[in-house]
Design a protein around this motif. Structure first.
Motif, PDB file in Angstrom:
ATOM      1  N   ILE A 140       0.859  -1.181   0.000  1.00  0.00           N
ATOM      2  CA  ILE A 140       0.000   0.000   0.000  1.00  0.00           C
ATOM      3  C   ILE A 140       0.896   1.233   0.000  1.00  0.00           C
ATOM      4  O   ILE A 140       1.543   1.541   1.007  1.00  0.00           O
ATOM      5  N   PRO A 141       1.007   1.945  -1.137  1.00  0.00           N
ATOM      6  CA  PRO A 141       1.924   3.084  -1.222  1.00  0.00           C
ATOM      7  C   PRO A 141       1.364   4.353  -0.584  1.00  0.00           C
ATOM      8  O   PRO A 141       0.171   4.658  -0.720  1.00  0.00           O
ATOM      9  N   VAL A 142       2.243   5.065   0.103  1.00  0.00           N
ATOM     10  CA  VAL A 142       1.882   6.327   0.758  1.00  0.00           C
ATOM     11  C   VAL A 142       2.983   7.332   0.432  1.00  0.00           C
ATOM     12  O   VAL A 142       4.173   6.987   0.499  1.00  0.00           O
ATOM     13  N   VAL A 143       2.618   8.558   0.085  1.00  0.00           N
ATOM     14  CA  VAL A 143       3.624   9.557  -0.263  1.00  0.00           C
ATOM     15  C   VAL A 143       3.387  10.858   0.492  1.00  0.00           C
ATOM     16  O   VAL A 143       2.253  11.188   0.848  1.00  0.00           O
ATOM     17  N   THR A 144       4.472  11.593   0.698  1.00  0.00           N
ATOM     18  CA  THR A 144       4.355  12.931   1.276  1.00  0.00           C
ATOM     19  C   THR A 144       3.940  13.912   0.191  1.00  0.00           C
ATOM     20  O   THR A 144       3.996  13.618  -1.006  1.00  0.00           O
ATOM     21  N   PHE A 145       3.551  15.106   0.612  1.00  0.00           N
ATOM     22  CA  PHE A 145       3.178  16.151  -0.333  1.00  0.00           C
ATOM     23  C   PHE A 145       4.380  16.505  -1.218  1.00  0.00           C
ATOM     24  O   PHE A 145       4.225  16.815  -2.400  1.00  0.00           O
ATOM     25  N   THR A 146       5.577  16.462  -0.645  1.00  0.00           N
ATOM     26  CA  THR A 146       6.794  16.769  -1.404  1.00  0.00           C
ATOM     27  C   THR A 146       6.999  15.772  -2.532  1.00  0.00           C
ATOM     28  O   THR A 146       7.319  16.151  -3.669  1.00  0.00           O
ATOM     29  N   VAL A 147       6.837  14.499  -2.246  1.00  0.00           N
ATOM     30  CA  VAL A 147       6.994  13.473  -3.282  1.00  0.00           C
ATOM     31  C   VAL A 147       5.993  13.719  -4.407  1.00  0.00           C
ATOM     32  O   VAL A 147       6.333  13.656  -5.595  1.00  0.00           O
ATOM     33  N   LYS A 148       4.783  14.032  -4.043  1.00  0.00           N
ATOM     34  CA  LYS A 148       3.711  14.189  -5.018  1.00  0.00           C
ATOM     35  C   LYS A 148       3.900  15.416  -5.908  1.00  0.00           C
ATOM     36  O   LYS A 148       3.623  15.371  -7.110  1.00  0.00           O
ATOM     37  N   SER A 165      -2.974  11.791   1.345  1.00  0.00           N
ATOM     38  CA  SER A 165      -3.543  12.752   2.290  1.00  0.00           C
ATOM     39  C   SER A 165      -3.521  12.154   3.693  1.00  0.00           C
ATOM     40  O   SER A 165      -3.581  10.927   3.859  1.00  0.00           O
ATOM     41  N   ILE A 166      -3.429  13.019   4.675  1.00  0.00           N
ATOM     42  CA  ILE A 166      -3.432  12.567   6.068  1.00  0.00           C
ATOM     43  C   ILE A 166      -4.747  11.864   6.396  1.00  0.00           C
ATOM     44  O   ILE A 166      -4.768  10.832   7.076  1.00  0.00           O
ATOM     45  N   PRO A 226       1.037  12.449   5.119  1.00  0.00           N
ATOM     46  CA  PRO A 226       0.398  11.125   5.051  1.00  0.00           C
ATOM     47  C   PRO A 226       1.313  10.005   5.517  1.00  0.00           C
ATOM     48  O   PRO A 226       0.868   9.057   6.176  1.00  0.00           O
ATOM     49  N   VAL A 227       2.612  10.097   5.197  1.00  0.00           N
ATOM     50  CA  VAL A 227       3.554   9.038   5.576  1.00  0.00           C
ATOM     51  C   VAL A 227       3.709   8.971   7.098  1.00  0.00           C
ATOM     52  O   VAL A 227       3.687   7.881   7.684  1.00  0.00           O
TER      53      VAL A 227
END
Length: 198
Positions: free
Chosen positions: A37-45, A72-73, A109-110
């Motif tokens: 299940i992938p999760v990314v920060t706003f910076t990554v996105k 998203s958180i 989110p991470v």
């Protein structure tokens, strides 16, 4: 141990130069049957660098995992009580996110996914990539190393001459570290010569 059928959260933070080393490890987890299940920060996105566009990296990750990224958180919070994980990986983990995690700040989110996993007393595996692990962030690194249910992908100095405070995880040990963490133990040795035996 087998990771087949295990629910593995995989969080990426903004160490853009490390994505090339992390992406093959995501593929390996999928190949052994883990549900990633992938999760990314706003910076990554949202960031475009010489290492690629955020949207392109997200497309690659979604393709290999077969899942939309959590970005998203609000969407990360259910990984606690409602949709629990067997393990949460954060790799690469920047010094910025490491310092926040060590001081209980949950602004991405991470970090929310990691907090939700710890709340369930499940393991969180960290793969650091930071220029100040042996500088001001050293105290945060050691705080996390001493925290229950947090485990580290073995790491070492990546360029002792030119970047003496920098440390990066040996990403090729990610799967072994996850397997050990699910069994409640730290994969050893945790401090390594970064490029030896890779």
């Amino acid at each position: 141990m087998s990771l087949e059928g295990k629910r593995i959260g995989f969080g990426l933070t903004g160490s853009h130069c490390t994505y090339d080393a992390v992406y093959p490890e995501i593929k390996k987890l999928v190949a052994v049957g883990a549900e990633v299940i992938p999760v990314v920060t706003f910076t990554v996105k949202n960031t475009e660098t010489r290492f690629g566009k955020g949207e392109d990296w997200i497309a690659k990750i979604e393709e290999v995992t077969g899942r939309k990224v959590i970005d998203s958180i609000v969407d990360a919070e259910p990984l606690g009580p409602k949709l629990p994980l067997d393990c949460m990986v954060v790799s690469p983990l920047t010094g910025n996110s490491m310092s926040k995690m060590a001081n209980a700040l949950t602004d991405s989110p991470v970090l929310m996914a990691a907090k939700a996993t710890l709340r369930n007393s499940k393991p969180v595996v960290l793969g650091i990539s930071t220029n100040d692990a042996l500088g001001l962030n050293g105290v945060n690194l050691m705080r996390l190393m001493a925290t229950k249910n947090i485990f580290f992908i073995p790491y070492g100095q990546d360029d002792p001459v030119n970047k003496p405070n920098s440390m990066v995880a040996r990403m090729s040990a990610l799967q072994d570290t996850v397997e050990a963490a699910i069994e409640g133990r730290q994969f050893q040795p945790v401090i390594v010569e970064r490029f030896r035996d890779e």
